[in-house]
Structure formats: C-alpha cells, structure tokens
Design a protein around this motif. Structure first.
Motif, PDB file in Angstrom:
ATOM      1  N   HIS A   1       0.844  -1.195   0.000  1.00  0.00           N
ATOM      2  CA  HIS A   1       0.000   0.000   0.000  1.00  0.00           C
ATOM      3  C   HIS A   1       0.884   1.252   0.000  1.00  0.00           C
ATOM      4  O   HIS A   1       1.844   1.341   0.746  1.00  0.00           O
ATOM      5  CB  HIS A   1      -0.917   0.034   1.219  1.00  0.00           C
ATOM      6  N   SER A   2       0.525   2.243  -0.813  1.00  0.00           N
ATOM      7  CA  SER A   2       1.240   3.514  -0.823  1.00  0.00           C
ATOM      8  C   SER A   2       1.029   4.230   0.502  1.00  0.00           C
ATOM      9  O   SER A   2      -0.058   4.200   1.082  1.00  0.00           O
ATOM     10  CB  SER A   2       0.744   4.395  -1.968  1.00  0.00           C
ATOM     11  N   THR A   3       2.070   4.902   0.975  1.00  0.00           N
ATOM     12  CA  THR A   3       1.970   5.683   2.214  1.00  0.00           C
ATOM     13  C   THR A   3       2.021   7.186   1.941  1.00  0.00           C
ATOM     14  O   THR A   3       2.058   7.978   2.882  1.00  0.00           O
ATOM     15  CB  THR A   3       3.109   5.320   3.185  1.00  0.00           C
TER      16      THR A   3
ATOM     17  N   ALA B   1       1.712  12.622   3.800  1.00  0.00           N
ATOM     18  CA  ALA B   1       1.391  14.024   3.521  1.00  0.00           C
ATOM     19  C   ALA B   1       0.577  14.638   4.654  1.00  0.00           C
ATOM     20  O   ALA B   1       0.816  15.781   5.067  1.00  0.00           O
ATOM     21  CB  ALA B   1       0.638  14.136   2.196  1.00  0.00           C
ATOM     22  N   ASP B   2      -0.381  13.885   5.182  1.00  0.00           N
ATOM     23  CA  ASP B   2      -1.180  14.396   6.303  1.00  0.00           C
ATOM     24  C   ASP B   2      -0.319  14.627   7.541  1.00  0.00           C
ATOM     25  O   ASP B   2      -0.462  15.641   8.241  1.00  0.00           O
ATOM     26  CB  ASP B   2      -2.304  13.405   6.628  1.00  0.00           C
TER      27      ASP B   2
ATOM     28  N   LEU C   1       3.133  18.321  11.038  1.00  0.00           N
ATOM     29  CA  LEU C   1       4.452  18.787  11.476  1.00  0.00           C
ATOM     30  C   LEU C   1       4.636  20.267  11.142  1.00  0.00           C
ATOM     31  O   LEU C   1       5.186  21.041  11.939  1.00  0.00           O
ATOM     32  CB  LEU C   1       5.538  17.932  10.826  1.00  0.00           C
ATOM     33  N   VAL C   2       4.179  20.661   9.963  1.00  0.00           N
ATOM     34  CA  VAL C   2       4.233  22.085   9.600  1.00  0.00           C
ATOM     35  C   VAL C   2       3.433  22.913  10.599  1.00  0.00           C
ATOM     36  O   VAL C   2       3.856  23.998  11.016  1.00  0.00           O
ATOM     37  CB  VAL C   2       3.710  22.296   8.165  1.00  0.00           C
TER      38      VAL C   2
ATOM     39  N   THR D   1       6.430  20.258   1.162  1.00  0.00           N
ATOM     40  CA  THR D   1       6.622  20.303   2.615  1.00  0.00           C
ATOM     41  C   THR D   1       7.737  21.268   2.995  1.00  0.00           C
ATOM     42  O   THR D   1       7.595  22.048   3.952  1.00  0.00           O
ATOM     43  CB  THR D   1       6.944  18.893   3.154  1.00  0.00           C
ATOM     44  N   LEU D   2       8.840  21.244   2.256  1.00  0.00           N
ATOM     45  CA  LEU D   2       9.930  22.173   2.560  1.00  0.00           C
ATOM     46  C   LEU D   2       9.475  23.620   2.405  1.00  0.00           C
ATOM     47  O   LEU D   2       9.797  24.486   3.234  1.00  0.00           O
ATOM     48  CB  LEU D   2      11.130  21.891   1.650  1.00  0.00           C
TER      49      LEU D   2
END
Length: 384
Positions: free
Chosen positions: A18-20, A25-26, A31-32, A66-67
């Motif tokens: 399964h892709s994570t 991303a969530d 974290l952001v 994300t960066l």
C-alpha cells in the motif's frame, strides 16, 4: 532559538503493498502546524528523506511542498541525506532552493556549518550526510576510514575543530547507529562494515545538541543526543511506538530544554492472535476494523484463502500468518518414510495430510470420507 528535530520521512515507502504517500502528507502537514504553533526557528531533517535512491516522480512534489510550507511557517530548514537517499538526487537542486532551505549532501561540506543568529548570537549547525566509508575514504588522505565509527568520528573531529575556532553554540546532525540504541528488527536497513557498526556515544561530544536519524523509534541516548524516529509507522515492529518530533530550546549558554511533540497516527497498527473463527466473529476485535491488522491464527491446520476471508471483516488486514497454538510434534519421520510405511491408500493420504498440516493427520470424519471415495472408485474400476 527553538529547533524541531525530525528524520526518516522515507517518502515513497510502501506498507505491505500500500502507498503511504497520502498518510505521510497528512502527518507532514501536522508537522508544519507544529512549526507554526510553537514558533520554531529551525527545522532539522536528519536523513532518509526518500526511501530509495531512485524515488518515483510522485515523491518529489511532497518533498518540495513540505519544505516550502516549513519555510512559509517561518522556519529555516536544514536537510541531510541518509543511507536510503541518493545524495546526488537529493542535492542536485540545493543551489536553486530558497535561501531558507539548506540541503547538505556533500561530504566535503562536513565541518562547514550553516550559521543562524538569534538574540544571543550565532548557532552553528553542522550537517553530516550519510558517509559510506568505502566511498568517502579517498577524500581525506592519511585518515583510516574503514568503519562507520571511524568515519563519523573523523567527521565529528572536523566539527569540533571548526567549532573551537568559531566558538558559540552548536548542533550536529548525523545518520547512523549510535551505541546503546535499540533497533527495530527488520525495519532499519543496517549500516554495516563487516558487522553491526555502532558509533560510540563519546564520538558526539562537543555540540550542545546532536540530532540523529536512522532509527525509526524515538530514543534518547543522553540529554543532548537523541533520535526522533520516523513520522509514520512503516512496519508492524513499530506498532505502539509514538510518532513525533523533538522540540529543542537553546538559551544563551546552550541546551535549555527538550520536549516531545506527538504527531497523529493515520491508522494504528495491531497484531491480532486467535483462532480463525474468533478472528472472524469475536466482538472483542470490533475496535480494530479500521486499523492495519496483522492476523495470526492459531488453528492447528492452515485455512483456505485466509486473507480474503479476513479482509471481509478487517479491510486493512495487511498480512496473515499461521501460528499454531501447539508446536508440531516431530516423530522423526519424513514424508517419504511415512509414504513407504503406509499399508494402503488410506494411510498414504493420511501421510500426505500429516505432512502438509505440519503433524496433524486426517480427522475421523475425513477418514470416513476418504474410505467412501476409495470404495466408490474400487466399485467403478471393478465394473469397467
């Protein structure tokens, strides 16, 4: 200065097929938000940004997005490469990134810090990308680099040498196994040189804080040397381990405090062990219907199509294992010897069932059915 320590994002890693990416991303979005809520000045990503040296195209937007989001939240970002990353792929665009984002992948940059000022003066961030001894030893003539311990030791010597000249507060970032760390079996790809190659803790003496990557679980080796772990669970061996990041505060004299910040777990992992019928019907397992499930059924004989049947109840069942409650009784006879010892076809079939069922032969009901089939075949052959 306030610093957030994270690591081992492993963008692109799959979980039992399964892709994570969506789950990660969530979590990285959360974290952001941590950076924004806690007014973080610097975010450290201590290696293994990607899961492979050749990540798919879908992995890059998640990293760059994300960066950029971290920088937009007001933080400087310092990223180092890990043993899963391709330093060339991770670092090729570093010169094109916003000035708030620094990617450290060049071994020759070790000992040259990223310096960020706060109200108390400069803080020097020394990024150490993953250093494979066989690949980097030619870069430093006259230095023996045959192991991770020697290589990280040399890198930290360069850090201390530069820090002695500059003075001030400092943070080191590395990706390795440190002595005393507890690894998760089958999870972290071992960094080896002949054997498990631990880096002694005194190697990291000097900086006010050492942000380590490679171990997927949160660990504290000393007040100033820590692993943040991976932000999501990538193995059932990690089940129950918290996911999050370290929030570090530096004051005028150095390390002031360290606090753990939890990250959300998109889908918890659980191992369920019971008989197959109980797994399918026991209400006690209702709470796990929406979780990742590793099912271990304890029946003495294997079940037919167990994954499909279990996924009818647990849609996120990822793996199934047959783990009989009673250990197989070894009578010392192999399959061939059992067949040779059989006196008729009934015993041959029983020998086969004993072999494939790991010690359990035909039941009384099955023996009766076998006799009926063999008798019917005998009648048919006699008529022909």
């Amino acid at each position: 200065m306030r610093i957030l320590h994270t690591s081992d994002w492993h963008i692109g890693r799959s979980f039992h097929g399964h892709s994570t990416l969506d789950a990660l991303a969530d979590v990285l979005g959360a974290l952001v938000e941590q950076v924004r809520v806690h007014a973080v000045d610097v975010v450290i990503v201590a290696g293994d940004v990607f899961d492979s040296a050749a990540p798919s195209a879908a992995c890059y937007p998640l990293l760059t997005g994300t960066l950029a989001a971290l920088a937009d939240a007001g933080a400087r970002v310092i990223v180092t490469s890990g043993n899963h990353d391709s330093a060339a792929r991770l670092g090729f665009q570093s010169a094109l990134l916003r000035e708030e984002i620094t990617v450290v992948t060049d071994p020759l940059a070790v000992g040259s810090p990223v310096t960020i000022d706060d109200a108390h003066g400069p803080v020097h961030f020394y990024g150490i990308p993953y250093l494979e001894p066989a690949i980097v030893r030619h870069l430093w003539e006259g230095v023996e680099l045959r192991s991770q311990a020697q290589t990280i030791g040399h890198a930290m010597d360069l850090v201390r040498r530069d820090l002695a000249a500059r003075g001030g507060r400092s943070v080191a970032i590395a990706h390795c196994f440190a002595a005393g760390v507890e690894a998760t079996p089958g999870v972290e790809r071992e960094i080896r040189q002949g054997g498990l190659d631990n880096v002694p803790l005194p190697v990291f003496d000097g900086p006010d804080y050492v942000a380590l990557g490679h171990i997927h679980g949160r660990q504290q080796l000393s007040d100033r040397v820590r692993y943040a772990g991976a932000p999501v669970h990538y193995s059932f061996g990690e089940a129950g381990k918290p996911r999050g990041s370290w929030l570090i505060d530096l004051d005028a004299t150095g390390l002031a405090s360290v606090q753990w910040l939890d990250l959300p777990v998109p889908r918890p992992l659980v191992t369920l062990r019971a008989s197959f019928d109980d797994l399918l019907g026991d209400p006690a397992f209702d709470a796990h219907v929406d979780q990742w499930v590793r099912a271990e059924y304890t029946d003495s004989t294997p079940q037919i199509d167990p994954m499909r049947r279990l996924q009818a109840r647990f849609p996120w069942c990822a793996t199934v294992a047959h783990t009989p409650a009673e250990a197989r009784k070894d009578d010392g006879l192999g399959y061939a010897r059992r067949v040779r010892a059989a006196r008729d076809e009934t015993e041959i079939i029983d020998a086969f069932l004993t072999h494939v069922r790991e010690g359990e032969g035909a039941s009384d009901a099955e023996r009766e059915l076998i006799r009926e089939v063999l008798d019917a075949r005998a009648v048919t052959e006699a008529r022909s």
